[in-house]
Design a protein around this motif. Structure first.
Motif, PDB file in Angstrom:
ATOM      1  N   CYS A  72       0.786  -1.230   0.000  1.00 29.48           N
ATOM      2  CA  CYS A  72       0.000   0.000   0.000  1.00 29.48           C
ATOM      3  C   CYS A  72       0.823   1.288   0.000  1.00 29.48           C
ATOM      4  O   CYS A  72       0.379   2.312  -0.518  1.00 29.48           O
ATOM      5  CB  CYS A  72      -0.926   0.033   1.214  1.00 29.48           C
ATOM      6  SG  CYS A  72      -1.849  -1.485   1.524  1.00 29.48           S
ATOM      7  N   CYS A  75       1.577   3.819  -3.017  1.00 27.58           N
ATOM      8  CA  CYS A  75       0.531   4.752  -3.443  1.00 27.58           C
ATOM      9  C   CYS A  75       0.071   5.677  -2.318  1.00 27.58           C
ATOM     10  O   CYS A  75      -0.179   6.863  -2.546  1.00 27.58           O
ATOM     11  CB  CYS A  75      -0.673   3.986  -3.975  1.00 27.58           C
ATOM     12  SG  CYS A  75      -0.336   3.089  -5.502  1.00 27.58           S
ATOM     13  N   HIS A  76      -0.089   5.133  -1.116  1.00 24.74           N
ATOM     14  CA  HIS A  76      -0.656   5.911  -0.008  1.00 24.74           C
ATOM     15  C   HIS A  76       0.392   6.563   0.885  1.00 24.74           C
ATOM     16  O   HIS A  76       0.025   7.260   1.828  1.00 24.74           O
ATOM     17  CB  HIS A  76      -1.583   5.029   0.831  1.00 24.74           C
ATOM     18  CG  HIS A  76      -2.834   4.651   0.106  1.00 24.74           C
ATOM     19  ND1 HIS A  76      -3.863   5.543  -0.112  1.00 24.74           N
ATOM     20  CD2 HIS A  76      -3.222   3.484  -0.462  1.00 24.74           C
ATOM     21  CE1 HIS A  76      -4.831   4.940  -0.782  1.00 24.74           C
ATOM     22  NE2 HIS A  76      -4.464   3.684  -1.014  1.00 24.74           N
ATOM     23  N   ASN A  83       0.007  10.086  -1.666  1.00 24.92           N
ATOM     24  CA  ASN A  83       1.075  10.268  -2.642  1.00 24.92           C
ATOM     25  C   ASN A  83       0.403  10.807  -3.894  1.00 24.92           C
ATOM     26  O   ASN A  83      -0.305  10.081  -4.569  1.00 24.92           O
ATOM     27  CB  ASN A  83       1.757   8.932  -2.918  1.00 24.92           C
ATOM     28  CG  ASN A  83       2.849   9.037  -3.957  1.00 24.92           C
ATOM     29  OD1 ASN A  83       3.083  10.093  -4.539  1.00 24.92           O
ATOM     30  ND2 ASN A  83       3.514   7.926  -4.211  1.00 24.92           N
ATOM     31  N   ILE A  88       0.594   7.346 -10.119  1.00 24.82           N
ATOM     32  CA  ILE A  88       0.646   6.362  -9.044  1.00 24.82           C
ATOM     33  C   ILE A  88       0.048   6.881  -7.753  1.00 24.82           C
ATOM     34  O   ILE A  88      -0.020   6.167  -6.781  1.00 24.82           O
ATOM     35  CB  ILE A  88       2.082   5.881  -8.748  1.00 24.82           C
ATOM     36  CG1 ILE A  88       2.948   7.038  -8.278  1.00 24.82           C
ATOM     37  CG2 ILE A  88       2.681   5.163  -9.915  1.00 24.82           C
ATOM     38  CD1 ILE A  88       4.239   6.608  -7.630  1.00 24.82           C
ATOM     39  N   GLY A  89      -0.366   8.102  -7.739  1.00 25.47           N
ATOM     40  CA  GLY A  89      -0.816   8.729  -6.504  1.00 25.47           C
ATOM     41  C   GLY A  89      -2.121   8.187  -5.970  1.00 25.47           C
ATOM     42  O   GLY A  89      -2.957   7.687  -6.709  1.00 25.47           O
ATOM     43  N   ALA A  90      -2.252   8.277  -4.654  1.00 27.01           N
ATOM     44  CA  ALA A  90      -3.490   7.878  -3.985  1.00 27.01           C
ATOM     45  C   ALA A  90      -3.703   8.784  -2.782  1.00 27.01           C
ATOM     46  O   ALA A  90      -2.769   9.395  -2.263  1.00 27.01           O
ATOM     47  CB  ALA A  90      -3.415   6.420  -3.550  1.00 27.01           C
ATOM     48  N   ASN A 130      -2.872  -2.214  -8.118  1.00 28.39           N
ATOM     49  CA  ASN A 130      -2.292  -2.991  -9.210  1.00 28.39           C
ATOM     50  C   ASN A 130      -2.698  -4.467  -9.188  1.00 28.39           C
ATOM     51  O   ASN A 130      -2.403  -5.197 -10.133  1.00 28.39           O
ATOM     52  CB  ASN A 130      -0.767  -2.874  -9.202  1.00 28.39           C
ATOM     53  CG  ASN A 130      -0.152  -3.478  -7.955  1.00 28.39           C
ATOM     54  OD1 ASN A 130      -0.771  -3.536  -6.911  1.00 28.39           O
ATOM     55  ND2 ASN A 130       1.084  -3.933  -8.070  1.00 28.39           N
TER      56      ASN A 130
END
Length: 188
Positions: A72, A75-76, A83, A88-90, A130
């Protein structure tokens, strides 16, 4: 309730009104298909606030830290801070309490999610981005425990499972207004 789930499943998956998928069998003439099992149907229904349908398994924040780091954090963010890198950000996962009624609301597990069971359901179905659905039930319980512990919603040493998860009181559980839509009275 079983009749309702059969009807909904029949309408969603077969477009044949009144046919329950659980009652359908493989087409032996063509040698294709298989009888639909309860496990097959579970993939199409979410976990309600009551926790009905939560799978067996359990997890702790300590176990979840490892899962989060491996599956995780890219992204996080390592500190659940989000991020926002393009592609790729979350979103961030913690913080934002009390911000929904402000000009700058921050939607996180602390500020927005009304039920921990909903968080479990979302992680189980949609994460990691993903490889959605690739985490085991124990891993999902663990990563949810980690997120909730980091947000100071549960204690770091608590174990989450099908019994304890529905009892978690989310910070904004009472921050929502019921939506008594008139059209709901048309449905049976």
């Amino acid at each position: 309730m079983r009749k309702l789930s059969c009807l909904l499943t029949g309408l969603m998956l077969t477009a044949v009104p009144g046919v329950c998928m659980a009652q359908m069998t493989a087409d032996t003439r063509l040698g294709v298909g298989h009888s639909v099992t309860d496990a097959d149907l579970r993939a199409y229904f979410s976990i309600p606030p009551s926790g009905k349908g939560l799978p067996a398994g359990s997890g702790t924040a300590l176990q979840g830290e490892t899962v989060f780091t491996e599956s995780c954090a890219a992204c996080h963010g390592e500190q659940l801070q989000g991020n926002m890198a393009p592609g790729i950000g979350a979103d961030k996962l913690i913080g934002g309490r009390g911000s929904l009624a402000t000009n700058n609301p921050v939607k996180t597990t602390e500020s927005y999610w009304p039920y921990a069971t909903t968080l479990f359901d979302y992680v189980k179905r949609a994460m990691p981005f993903n490889a959605p659905g690739s985490l085991t039930d124990d891993q999902v319980y663990s990563v949810v425990a980690y997120i909730l512990a980091q947000g100071k919603i549960i204690k770091a040493d608590e174990t989450l499972d099908a019994t304890t998860l529905p009892k978690v009181k989310m910070p904004n559980r009472d921050g929502f207004i019921a939506d008594p839509r008139p059209e709901l009275s048309l449905y049976r």
